[in-house]
Design a protein around this motif. Sequence first.
Motif, PDB file in Angstrom:
ATOM      1  N   PRO A   9     -31.287 -33.603 -44.087  1.00  0.00           N
ATOM      2  CA  PRO A   9     -31.695 -32.255 -43.673  1.00  0.00           C
ATOM      3  C   PRO A   9     -33.123 -32.240 -43.127  1.00  0.00           C
ATOM      4  CG  PRO A   9     -31.569 -32.387 -46.065  1.00  0.00           C
ATOM      5  CD  PRO A   9     -31.099 -33.699 -45.523  1.00  0.00           C
ATOM      6  N   GLU A  10     -33.356 -31.350 -42.186  1.00  0.00           N
ATOM      7  CA  GLU A  10     -34.693 -31.174 -41.619  1.00  0.00           C
ATOM      8  C   GLU A  10     -35.558 -30.405 -42.610  1.00  0.00           C
ATOM      9  OE1 GLU A  10     -36.667 -28.570 -38.067  1.00  0.00           O
ATOM     10  OE2 GLU A  10     -34.704 -29.434 -37.699  1.00  0.00           O
ATOM     11  N   PRO A  11     -36.774 -30.898 -42.894  1.00  0.00           N
ATOM     12  CA  PRO A  11     -37.658 -30.177 -43.826  1.00  0.00           C
ATOM     13  C   PRO A  11     -38.008 -28.783 -43.286  1.00  0.00           C
ATOM     14  CG  PRO A  11     -38.571 -32.330 -43.249  1.00  0.00           C
ATOM     15  CD  PRO A  11     -37.396 -32.090 -42.355  1.00  0.00           C
ATOM     16  N   TRP A  12     -38.199 -27.865 -44.198  1.00  0.00           N
ATOM     17  CA  TRP A  12     -38.602 -26.500 -43.856  1.00  0.00           C
ATOM     18  C   TRP A  12     -39.956 -26.200 -44.476  1.00  0.00           C
ATOM     19  CZ3 TRP A  12     -34.355 -22.240 -44.594  1.00  0.00           C
ATOM     20  CH2 TRP A  12     -33.308 -22.445 -43.677  1.00  0.00           C
ATOM     21  N   GLN A  13     -40.587 -25.155 -43.936  1.00  0.00           N
ATOM     22  CA  GLN A  13     -41.796 -24.594 -44.538  1.00  0.00           C
ATOM     23  C   GLN A  13     -41.593 -23.091 -44.668  1.00  0.00           C
ATOM     24  OE1 GLN A  13     -45.193 -25.695 -42.117  1.00  0.00           O
ATOM     25  NE2 GLN A  13     -45.626 -27.403 -43.473  1.00  0.00           N
ATOM     26  N   LEU A  14     -41.961 -22.571 -45.823  1.00  0.00           N
ATOM     27  CA  LEU A  14     -41.949 -21.132 -46.068  1.00  0.00           C
ATOM     28  C   LEU A  14     -43.343 -20.724 -46.506  1.00  0.00           C
ATOM     29  CD1 LEU A  14     -38.642 -20.837 -48.144  1.00  0.00           C
ATOM     30  CD2 LEU A  14     -38.943 -20.392 -45.709  1.00  0.00           C
ATOM     31  N   ARG A  15     -43.757 -19.526 -46.147  1.00  0.00           N
ATOM     32  CA  ARG A  15     -45.067 -19.016 -46.553  1.00  0.00           C
ATOM     33  C   ARG A  15     -44.870 -18.002 -47.674  1.00  0.00           C
ATOM     34  NH1 ARG A  15     -49.855 -19.425 -44.611  1.00  0.00           N
ATOM     35  NH2 ARG A  15     -49.173 -20.252 -42.632  1.00  0.00           N
ATOM     36  N   LEU A  16     -45.646 -18.162 -48.739  1.00  0.00           N
ATOM     37  CA  LEU A  16     -45.641 -17.205 -49.849  1.00  0.00           C
ATOM     38  C   LEU A  16     -46.835 -16.278 -49.690  1.00  0.00           C
ATOM     39  CD1 LEU A  16     -44.957 -19.470 -52.967  1.00  0.00           C
ATOM     40  CD2 LEU A  16     -43.317 -18.188 -51.604  1.00  0.00           C
ATOM     41  N   ARG A  17     -46.587 -14.983 -49.778  1.00  0.00           N
ATOM     42  CA  ARG A  17     -47.658 -13.991 -49.730  1.00  0.00           C
ATOM     43  C   ARG A  17     -47.437 -12.981 -50.831  1.00  0.00           C
ATOM     44  NH1 ARG A  17     -49.287 -12.462 -43.666  1.00  0.00           N
ATOM     45  NH2 ARG A  17     -51.286 -13.198 -44.316  1.00  0.00           N
ATOM     46  N   GLY A  18     -48.533 -12.360 -51.241  1.00  0.00           N
ATOM     47  CA  GLY A  18     -48.427 -11.317 -52.249  1.00  0.00           C
ATOM     48  C   GLY A  18     -49.698 -11.219 -53.064  1.00  0.00           C
ATOM     49  N   ALA A  19     -49.824 -10.111 -53.775  1.00  0.00           N
ATOM     50  CA  ALA A  19     -51.018  -9.831 -54.567  1.00  0.00           C
ATOM     51  C   ALA A  19     -51.377 -10.946 -55.553  1.00  0.00           C
ATOM     52  CB  ALA A  19     -50.859  -8.496 -55.302  1.00  0.00           C
ATOM     53  N   PRO A  20     -50.393 -11.578 -56.222  1.00  0.00           N
ATOM     54  CA  PRO A  20     -50.765 -12.626 -57.187  1.00  0.00           C
ATOM     55  C   PRO A  20     -51.486 -13.812 -56.541  1.00  0.00           C
ATOM     56  CG  PRO A  20     -48.471 -11.992 -57.472  1.00  0.00           C
ATOM     57  CD  PRO A  20     -48.960 -11.325 -56.223  1.00  0.00           C
ATOM     58  N   LEU A  21     -51.351 -13.963 -55.231  1.00  0.00           N
ATOM     59  CA  LEU A  21     -51.960 -15.094 -54.533  1.00  0.00           C
ATOM     60  C   LEU A  21     -53.336 -14.772 -53.978  1.00  0.00           C
ATOM     61  CD1 LEU A  21     -48.791 -16.233 -52.582  1.00  0.00           C
ATOM     62  CD2 LEU A  21     -49.681 -17.163 -54.713  1.00  0.00           C
ATOM     63  N   GLY A  22     -53.753 -13.524 -54.090  1.00  0.00           N
ATOM     64  CA  GLY A  22     -55.043 -13.127 -53.550  1.00  0.00           C
ATOM     65  C   GLY A  22     -54.945 -12.884 -52.052  1.00  0.00           C
ATOM     66  N   GLY A  23     -56.076 -12.779 -51.400  1.00  0.00           N
ATOM     67  CA  GLY A  23     -56.103 -12.524 -49.963  1.00  0.00           C
ATOM     68  C   GLY A  23     -55.819 -13.775 -49.167  1.00  0.00           C
ATOM     69  N   GLY A  24     -56.015 -13.674 -47.883  1.00  0.00           N
ATOM     70  CA  GLY A  24     -55.841 -14.843 -47.026  1.00  0.00           C
ATOM     71  C   GLY A  24     -54.423 -15.003 -46.533  1.00  0.00           C
ATOM     72  N   GLY A  25     -54.127 -16.188 -46.056  1.00  0.00           N
ATOM     73  CA  GLY A  25     -52.842 -16.456 -45.428  1.00  0.00           C
ATOM     74  C   GLY A  25     -51.731 -16.830 -46.378  1.00  0.00           C
ATOM     75  N   GLY A  26     -51.989 -16.851 -47.670  1.00  0.00           N
ATOM     76  CA  GLY A  26     -50.945 -17.195 -48.623  1.00  0.00           C
ATOM     77  C   GLY A  26     -50.856 -18.691 -48.839  1.00  0.00           C
ATOM     78  N   ILE A  27     -49.712 -19.116 -49.325  1.00  0.00           N
ATOM     79  CA  ILE A  27     -49.458 -20.513 -49.656  1.00  0.00           C
ATOM     80  C   ILE A  27     -48.269 -20.991 -48.828  1.00  0.00           C
ATOM     81  CG2 ILE A  27     -48.659 -22.075 -51.485  1.00  0.00           C
ATOM     82  CD1 ILE A  27     -49.983 -20.225 -53.497  1.00  0.00           C
ATOM     83  N   VAL A  28     -48.356 -22.208 -48.306  1.00  0.00           N
ATOM     84  CA  VAL A  28     -47.232 -22.799 -47.588  1.00  0.00           C
ATOM     85  C   VAL A  28     -46.436 -23.661 -48.559  1.00  0.00           C
ATOM     86  CG1 VAL A  28     -46.534 -24.359 -45.735  1.00  0.00           C
ATOM     87  CG2 VAL A  28     -48.423 -22.768 -45.369  1.00  0.00           C
ATOM     88  N   LEU A  29     -45.140 -23.390 -48.626  1.00  0.00           N
ATOM     89  CA  LEU A  29     -44.225 -24.158 -49.474  1.00  0.00           C
ATOM     90  C   LEU A  29     -43.466 -25.137 -48.584  1.00  0.00           C
ATOM     91  CD1 LEU A  29     -42.280 -21.835 -51.923  1.00  0.00           C
ATOM     92  CD2 LEU A  29     -43.146 -24.071 -52.425  1.00  0.00           C
TER      93      LEU A  29
END
Length: 114
Positions: A9-29
Motif C-alpha cells: 500500500p502507498e503510505p498516507w499522511q493525515l493532519r491532526l488539528r484541534g484545541a488539545p494540540l495548541g495553535g499552529g498547523g497541527g500534527i502530521v500522522l
Amino acid sequence: MKKGVEVVPEPWQLRLRGAPLGGGGGIVLDLPSGGRTTLQELIRLSSKASKIPQRRLVIRYGFPPKTIAEESLAEKNTLHIQSAGIQNKDTLHIARGELASAHAAESAQGALLL
C-alpha cells in the motif's frame, strides 16, 4: 496482477488539528499502510500523537467535518479508514470528550466519542 505478488500500500499522511494540540498547523500522522490502516490503528496513533486517552478521543474528518458512522466504529478492528470515508491528506479534527457525558459531547460537537 501476477499470482503471489503482494501489493504494497502507498503510505498516507493525515493532519491532526484541534484545541488539545495548541495553535499552529497541527500534527502530521504518517500511515505506512495508507488507506488499509484500520480505524483501531488510526485511533491508537491519534491518541498517542495527541496524548488524549483512546476512550476520550473524538475524531471528525472531511469538510465540513463529519463523524465516522456508528456501524463503522463497530467494525473498527477490521474496517480500513478508506472504506470509512477518510482520504489521504485529510485533516482530522480531534477533541477530548468526557467519559461520563459521551452522549452530551456527541450532541454538542456532532462527533462520536471513540
